[in-house]
Design a protein around this motif. Structure first.
Motif, PDB file in Angstrom:
ATOM      1  N   ASN A  21       1.025  -1.183   0.150  1.00  9.09           N
ATOM      2  CA  ASN A  21      -0.179   0.068  -0.149  1.00  9.09           C
ATOM      3  C   ASN A  21       0.919   1.100   0.021  1.00  9.09           C
ATOM      4  OD1 ASN A  21       0.902  -0.115   2.714  1.00  9.09           O
ATOM      5  ND2 ASN A  21      -0.957   0.828   3.471  1.00  9.09           N
ATOM      6  N   GLN A  78      -4.270   3.815   2.657  1.00  9.36           N
ATOM      7  CA  GLN A  78      -4.326   3.282   3.932  1.00  9.36           C
ATOM      8  C   GLN A  78      -5.654   2.383   4.075  1.00  9.36           C
ATOM      9  OE1 GLN A  78      -1.724   3.073   5.926  1.00  9.36           O
ATOM     10  NE2 GLN A  78      -0.600   4.265   4.275  1.00  9.36           N
ATOM     11  N   PHE A  79      -5.501   1.172   4.806  1.00  9.58           N
ATOM     12  CA  PHE A  79      -6.677   0.176   4.780  1.00  9.58           C
ATOM     13  C   PHE A  79      -7.248   0.279   6.158  1.00  9.58           C
ATOM     14  CE2 PHE A  79      -3.752  -1.216   1.436  1.00  9.58           C
ATOM     15  CZ  PHE A  79      -4.719  -0.998   0.315  1.00  9.58           C
ATOM     16  N   TRP A 114      -7.785  -0.362  10.109  1.00 14.24           N
ATOM     17  CA  TRP A 114      -6.917  -1.433  11.137  1.00 14.24           C
ATOM     18  C   TRP A 114      -7.252  -2.932  10.397  1.00 14.24           C
ATOM     19  CZ3 TRP A 114      -3.792  -2.702  14.585  1.00 14.24           C
ATOM     20  CH2 TRP A 114      -3.932  -3.762  15.348  1.00 14.24           C
ATOM     21  N   THR A 115      -6.062  -3.359  10.213  1.00 17.51           N
ATOM     22  CA  THR A 115      -6.398  -5.095   9.712  1.00 17.51           C
ATOM     23  C   THR A 115      -6.236  -5.817  10.839  1.00 17.51           C
ATOM     24  OG1 THR A 115      -3.949  -5.087   9.387  1.00 17.51           O
ATOM     25  CG2 THR A 115      -5.443  -4.317   7.479  1.00 17.51           C
ATOM     26  N   THR A 123     -10.737  -4.703   6.816  1.00 22.18           N
ATOM     27  CA  THR A 123     -10.406  -3.337   6.990  1.00 22.18           C
ATOM     28  C   THR A 123     -11.093  -3.021   8.287  1.00 22.18           C
ATOM     29  OG1 THR A 123     -11.698  -2.448   5.400  1.00 22.18           O
ATOM     30  CG2 THR A 123      -9.229  -3.046   4.721  1.00 22.18           C
ATOM     31  N   ASN A 124     -11.761  -3.608   8.855  1.00 23.60           N
ATOM     32  CA  ASN A 124     -12.568  -3.070   9.986  1.00 23.60           C
ATOM     33  C   ASN A 124     -13.638  -1.871   9.452  1.00 23.60           C
ATOM     34  OD1 ASN A 124     -13.374  -2.791  12.786  1.00 23.60           O
ATOM     35  ND2 ASN A 124     -12.019  -1.524  13.211  1.00 23.60           N
ATOM     36  N   ARG A 183     -14.134  -1.104   6.044  1.00 27.41           N
ATOM     37  CA  ARG A 183     -13.820  -0.619   4.776  1.00 27.41           C
ATOM     38  C   ARG A 183     -14.154  -1.959   3.775  1.00 27.41           C
ATOM     39  NH1 ARG A 183      -9.073   3.453   4.029  1.00 27.41           N
ATOM     40  NH2 ARG A 183     -10.353   3.409   2.106  1.00 27.41           N
TER      41      ARG A 183
END
Length: 56
Positions: free
Chosen positions: A18, A23-24, A26-27, A45-46, A48
């Motif tokens: 990335n 940004q994704f 919190w994974t 992605t919590n 997304r």
């Protein structure tokens, strides 16, 4: 540096998948690889959605 990285050589070198503009969130513990497709990784992605990536 924060980001999501992958390695093709058992962790000797790492490539960020990335960038600062993508940004994704919190994974956490929501990452897995696809046993049928080499190099494909999925992660949640919590809020997304689920994103996946393939090697270039």
């Amino acid at each position: 540096m924060r980001g999501i990285f992958r390695s093709d050589d058992a962790g000797r070198t790492w490539v960020r998948i990335n960038d600062d503009r993508h940004q994704f969130a919190w994974t956490g513990n929501t990452m897995t690889g696809d046993p049928r497709v080499y190099g494909r990784v999925y992660f949640g992605t919590n809020g997304r959605g689920v994103i996946y990536g393939d090697p270039e």
